[in-house]
Design an enzyme around this catalytic site. Structure first.
Site, short mmCIF file in Angstrom:
data_model
loop_
_atom_site.label_atom_id
_atom_site.label_comp_id
_atom_site.label_asym_id
_atom_site.label_seq_id
_atom_site.Cartn_x
_atom_site.Cartn_y
_atom_site.Cartn_z
N TYR A 1 29.27 11.80 69.76
CA TYR A 1 29.71 13.11 70.25
C TYR A 1 30.42 13.96 69.18
O TYR A 1 30.81 15.08 69.46
CB TYR A 1 30.62 12.91 71.47
N ASN B 1 28.71 21.90 80.95
CA ASN B 1 28.30 20.57 80.53
C ASN B 1 28.73 19.63 81.66
O ASN B 1 29.90 19.25 81.74
CB ASN B 1 28.96 20.16 79.21
N ASP C 1 23.93 22.68 94.16
CA ASP C 1 24.02 23.59 95.31
C ASP C 1 25.02 24.71 95.06
O ASP C 1 24.78 25.86 95.44
CB ASP C 1 24.44 22.83 96.57
N HIS D 1 24.37 20.18 76.69
CA HIS D 1 24.69 18.79 76.38
C HIS D 1 24.86 18.66 74.87
O HIS D 1 24.04 19.20 74.10
CB HIS D 1 23.58 17.84 76.84
N ILE D 2 25.88 17.95 74.48
CA ILE D 2 26.17 17.76 73.05
C ILE D 2 25.04 16.94 72.41
O ILE D 2 24.57 17.25 71.32
CB ILE D 2 27.54 17.05 72.90
N ARG E 1 19.48 9.11 81.81
CA ARG E 1 20.11 10.41 81.49
C ARG E 1 19.10 11.57 81.57
O ARG E 1 19.47 12.73 81.40
CB ARG E 1 20.71 10.39 80.09
O1 CA2 Z 1 25.65 14.94 75.60
C1 CA2 Z 1 26.39 15.37 76.48
O2 CA2 Z 1 27.07 16.41 76.36
C2 CA2 Z 1 26.53 14.60 77.78
O3 CA2 Z 1 26.65 15.54 78.84
C3 CA2 Z 1 27.80 13.78 77.64
C4 CA2 Z 1 28.04 12.86 78.86
C5 CA2 Z 1 26.81 12.02 79.17
O4 CA2 Z 1 27.02 11.31 80.38
C6 CA2 Z 1 25.56 12.89 79.31
O5 CA2 Z 1 24.44 12.04 79.54
C7 CA2 Z 1 25.33 13.72 78.07
C8 CA2 Z 1 29.22 11.94 78.59
C9 CA2 Z 1 30.49 12.67 78.36
C10 CA2 Z 1 31.50 11.68 77.92
O6 CA2 Z 1 32.30 12.28 76.95
C11 CA2 Z 1 32.86 11.49 76.00
C12 CA2 Z 1 33.30 12.13 74.89
C13 CA2 Z 1 33.86 11.40 73.87
C14 CA2 Z 1 33.97 10.05 74.00
C15 CA2 Z 1 33.55 9.41 75.11
C16 CA2 Z 1 32.99 10.14 76.14
#
Ligand code: CA2
Length: 152
Positions: free
Chosen positions: A25, A77, A90, A103-104, A114
């Protein structure tokens, strides 16, 4: 240009950005992302409301708030709620505001669980895999949609 506020909403665990799993991330914190969004919006004379919640209902309340406060658009996000939340889908459908899903990471090159996004079914556009720059890309895209001109 009537509607100049963009709500930027972040789902569960994104408060951990920059502190865990940087290989996935990145190293930017959520505060850094807020700054990036505010600076990008300002270039177009736009404002942001930037929020994060670990609770589905709170995210839904904020989507409804965006409508009642007459915001122009939503960047979201949905994080872990992407693949589960018919309720967030909804809410986005109900408020009829243009929503950009960010999404990052590229969720389509990750685990298959996912891949299916309820939010993509109602989003105006989806940005995935550009790291946190995806938020700035979403705001830039919305500026065009809202008819906001870049300030020099
Ligand atoms: O890629 C993304 O932005 C996601 O939305 C991030 C989600 C994941 O469940 C999606 O599939 C993709 C997870 C967010 C968790 O954020 C964290 C950030 C730093 C460290 C741990 C978790």
């Amino acid at each position: 240009m009537a509607k100049t506020t963009i709500y930027v909403l972040n789902g569960p665990n994104l408060n951990l950005l920059g502190t865990r799993e940087p290989e996935k991330y990145g190293r930017a914190t959520l505060a850094d992302v807020e700054k990036l969004c505010a600076e990008t919006a300002k270039r177009f004379g736009l404002d942001i409301v930037f929020r994060q919640s670990n609770r589905e209902g709170e995210l839904i309340d904020w989507i409804q708030e965006a409508h009642t406060k007459d915001a122009g658009a939503i960047v979201i996000n949905p994080a872990g709620y992407t693949t589960t939340s018919i309720a967030i889908m909804d809410a986005l459908l109900a408020v009829k505001l243009p929503a950009i899903e960010v999404h990052i990471t590229n969720i389509h090159t990750r685990e298959s669980f996912r891949h299916n996004s309820y939010i993509s079914k109602v989003a105006k556009a989806v940005i995935a895999g550009f790291g946190v720059d995806g938020y700035a890309l979403a705001i830039t895209g919305l500026a065009g949609l809202l008819g906001a001109r870049q300030k020099d």
